[in-house]
Design an enzyme around this catalytic site. Structure first.
Site, PDB file in Angstrom:
ATOM      1  N   ASP A   1      -0.392  -4.361   6.534  1.00  0.00           N
ATOM      2  CA  ASP A   1      -0.999  -3.540   7.582  1.00  0.00           C
ATOM      3  C   ASP A   1      -2.511  -3.755   7.578  1.00  0.00           C
ATOM      4  O   ASP A   1      -3.171  -3.543   6.559  1.00  0.00           O
ATOM      5  CB  ASP A   1      -0.709  -2.061   7.339  1.00  0.00           C
ATOM      6  CG  ASP A   1       0.732  -1.695   7.662  1.00  0.00           C
ATOM      7  OD1 ASP A   1       1.562  -2.619   7.796  1.00  0.00           O
ATOM      8  OD2 ASP A   1       1.026  -0.491   7.768  1.00  0.00           O
TER       9      ASP A   1
ATOM     10  N   HIS B   1       0.850  -1.192   0.000  1.00  0.00           N
ATOM     11  CA  HIS B   1       0.000   0.000   0.000  1.00  0.00           C
ATOM     12  C   HIS B   1       0.886   1.242   0.000  1.00  0.00           C
ATOM     13  O   HIS B   1       2.114   1.143   0.108  1.00  0.00           O
ATOM     14  CB  HIS B   1      -0.965  -0.007   1.187  1.00  0.00           C
ATOM     15  CG  HIS B   1      -0.316   0.110   2.532  1.00  0.00           C
ATOM     16  ND1 HIS B   1       0.550  -0.843   3.027  1.00  0.00           N
ATOM     17  CD2 HIS B   1      -0.411   1.064   3.513  1.00  0.00           C
ATOM     18  CE1 HIS B   1       0.955  -0.501   4.237  1.00  0.00           C
ATOM     19  NE2 HIS B   1       0.385   0.663   4.548  1.00  0.00           N
TER      20      HIS B   1
ATOM     21  N   HIS C   1       1.322   3.889   2.068  1.00  0.00           N
ATOM     22  CA  HIS C   1       1.835   4.619   3.211  1.00  0.00           C
ATOM     23  C   HIS C   1       3.357   4.596   3.099  1.00  0.00           C
ATOM     24  O   HIS C   1       3.958   3.570   2.766  1.00  0.00           O
ATOM     25  CB  HIS C   1       1.374   3.997   4.528  1.00  0.00           C
ATOM     26  CG  HIS C   1      -0.026   4.405   4.893  1.00  0.00           C
ATOM     27  ND1 HIS C   1      -0.839   3.640   5.709  1.00  0.00           N
ATOM     28  CD2 HIS C   1      -0.760   5.502   4.553  1.00  0.00           C
ATOM     29  CE1 HIS C   1      -2.012   4.247   5.857  1.00  0.00           C
ATOM     30  NE2 HIS C   1      -1.985   5.381   5.159  1.00  0.00           N
TER      31      HIS C   1
ATOM     32  N   HIS D   1      -7.212  -1.704   5.925  1.00  0.00           N
ATOM     33  CA  HIS D   1      -6.364  -0.640   6.457  1.00  0.00           C
ATOM     34  C   HIS D   1      -7.011   0.706   6.136  1.00  0.00           C
ATOM     35  O   HIS D   1      -8.078   0.754   5.505  1.00  0.00           O
ATOM     36  CB  HIS D   1      -4.957  -0.774   5.856  1.00  0.00           C
ATOM     37  CG  HIS D   1      -3.907  -0.012   6.601  1.00  0.00           C
ATOM     38  ND1 HIS D   1      -3.847   0.051   7.976  1.00  0.00           N
ATOM     39  CD2 HIS D   1      -2.848   0.722   6.156  1.00  0.00           C
ATOM     40  CE1 HIS D   1      -2.813   0.785   8.335  1.00  0.00           C
ATOM     41  NE2 HIS D   1      -2.191   1.221   7.251  1.00  0.00           N
TER      42      HIS D   1
ATOM     43  N   ASP E   1       6.026   4.422   4.838  1.00  0.00           N
ATOM     44  CA  ASP E   1       6.949   3.472   5.461  1.00  0.00           C
ATOM     45  C   ASP E   1       6.987   2.134   4.734  1.00  0.00           C
ATOM     46  O   ASP E   1       7.757   1.245   5.114  1.00  0.00           O
ATOM     47  CB  ASP E   1       6.608   3.270   6.945  1.00  0.00           C
ATOM     48  CG  ASP E   1       5.177   2.817   7.194  1.00  0.00           C
ATOM     49  OD1 ASP E   1       4.276   3.223   6.434  1.00  0.00           O
ATOM     50  OD2 ASP E   1       4.954   2.051   8.152  1.00  0.00           O
ATOM     51  N   HIS E   2       6.194   2.025   3.667  1.00  0.00           N
ATOM     52  CA  HIS E   2       6.201   0.791   2.886  1.00  0.00           C
ATOM     53  C   HIS E   2       6.746   0.980   1.470  1.00  0.00           C
ATOM     54  O   HIS E   2       6.891  -0.006   0.742  1.00  0.00           O
ATOM     55  CB  HIS E   2       4.791   0.193   2.838  1.00  0.00           C
ATOM     56  CG  HIS E   2       4.335  -0.323   4.164  1.00  0.00           C
ATOM     57  ND1 HIS E   2       4.333  -1.655   4.508  1.00  0.00           N
ATOM     58  CD2 HIS E   2       3.897   0.343   5.266  1.00  0.00           C
ATOM     59  CE1 HIS E   2       3.898  -1.797   5.748  1.00  0.00           C
ATOM     60  NE2 HIS E   2       3.626  -0.584   6.234  1.00  0.00           N
TER      61      HIS E   2
ATOM     62  N   HIS F   1       6.292  -5.128  12.311  1.00  0.00           N
ATOM     63  CA  HIS F   1       5.638  -3.824  12.200  1.00  0.00           C
ATOM     64  C   HIS F   1       5.367  -3.254  13.587  1.00  0.00           C
ATOM     65  O   HIS F   1       4.267  -2.812  13.903  1.00  0.00           O
ATOM     66  CB  HIS F   1       4.340  -3.929  11.387  1.00  0.00           C
ATOM     67  CG  HIS F   1       3.883  -2.617  10.819  1.00  0.00           C
ATOM     68  ND1 HIS F   1       2.980  -1.804  11.466  1.00  0.00           N
ATOM     69  CD2 HIS F   1       4.202  -1.961   9.690  1.00  0.00           C
ATOM     70  CE1 HIS F   1       2.753  -0.725  10.752  1.00  0.00           C
ATOM     71  NE2 HIS F   1       3.496  -0.786   9.656  1.00  0.00           N
TER      72      HIS F   1
END
Length: 302
Positions: free
Chosen positions: A211, A61, A63, A141, A65-66, A269
């Site tokens: 997530d 996805h 976000h 999410h 941090d990914h 995570h």
């Protein structure tokens, strides 16, 4: 066999010498990068993961941090002379993000990016060949997000050469035997498959659950997995916060593993609010026996 190497297992930001999400799945010497948080290529150097061997990248996805480490990795591959294609599976908007970066820097890659979008809510096969398969499934999410199941195929039935010779089966037919087919000889005698083969190794399945808040909506996709990686951002004293932020606790991850009848559970995570991760093991193992709190740089065989 599947080999899993953890490059990053923290959520949101780097903290406590933990890094944003990234991991490498290896099947038959093929490397699959799953998510690509900030600093991923530095982690790859640290743990001796060769960039040139990564041909497939899966982004769960959008976000940061990914995927914030992706453009650095993509451009480094070009600077290092990559010429063979790179296959990226990710939400559609990521393609625009990648090419915007390349455009403003006037960068032309010496290799092709083959981009396959994952659409919100869909589950589908992304890769499938005789050796491995990868399919995606939706999790829940704050924005559209997918998990992935990696299957290392067992290779079919196991040939018994002595029996094949005794029944006069040509070697050219062996691939068909491995797929379970019988052999009809010219004299009309039907050689049943079980007369010349044995059960081969079983498929191995690894599920990356990305997530997600606690939900059983994707259980069907991970049932019976040999191992699952499930986010465990919080401990149970923060269950309400986990739900509000569409994340899970260690106990909830363990509950999913139990309901999925998985063989192993990997936790990751982790929120930066936690320095000591031992309580994650304590909480999850009270619900599901075979739990491992992932450690960056560690490789796990499945």
């Amino acid at each position: 066999m599947i080999k899993l190497t953890i490059l990053g297992n923290n959520s949101a930001i780097p903290a406590h010498d933990r890094h944003p999400t990234a991991q490498v799945v290896e099947i038959r010497e093929q490397l699959f990068l799953v998510d690509c948080g900030e600093g991923t290529q530095i982690q790859m150097q640290r743990y001796n993961i060769k960039r040139r061997r990564v041909n497939y990248i899966f982004i769960s996805h959008l976000h940061g941090d990914h995927y914030f480490g992706l453009i650095g990795l993509v451009t480094s591959m070009g600077l290092l002379g990559r010429t063979h294609p790179l296959y990226i599976f990710a939400p559609a908007l990521l393609k625009d993000i990648i090419y915007l970066h390349l455009s403003v820097a006037n960068t032309v890659l010496p290799y092709e990016i083959v981009f396959t979008p994952t659409e919100p809510g869909e589950h589908k096969m992304l890769l499938d060949n005789p050796h491995y398969a990868v399919h995606c499934f939706p999790v829940e999410h704050r924005i559209p997000c997918h998990g992935f199941v990696f299957t290392a195929k067992g290779g079919g039935r196991k040939i018994v050469p002595e029996q094949c010779k005794a029944y006069e089966i040509p070697a050219a037919f062996y691939p068909h035997l491995k797929q379970g087919e019988d052999y009809l000889r010219r004299d009309g005698f039907l050689v049943k498959n079980e007369m010349v083969t044995e059960s081969g190794p079983a498929d191995k399945r690894y599920a990356y659950c990305a997530d997600t808040l606690y939900t059983e909506t994707y259980l069907e996709h991970i049932l019976g997995a040999d191992a699952i990686y499930h986010e465990s951002t919080y401990l149970s004293d923060n269950t309400d916060r986990a739900g509000e932020r569409y994340h899970s606790t260690a106990a909830q991850a363990a509950k999913i593993a139990a309901k999925a009848d998985a063989k192993r559970l990997f936790l990751g995570h982790f929120s930066s609010k936690y320095i000591d991760l031992n309580p994650f093991y304590d909480e999850a193992s009270a619900v599901f026996a075979n739990v491992e709190v992932t450690k960056e740089g560690m490789s796990y065989e499945i």
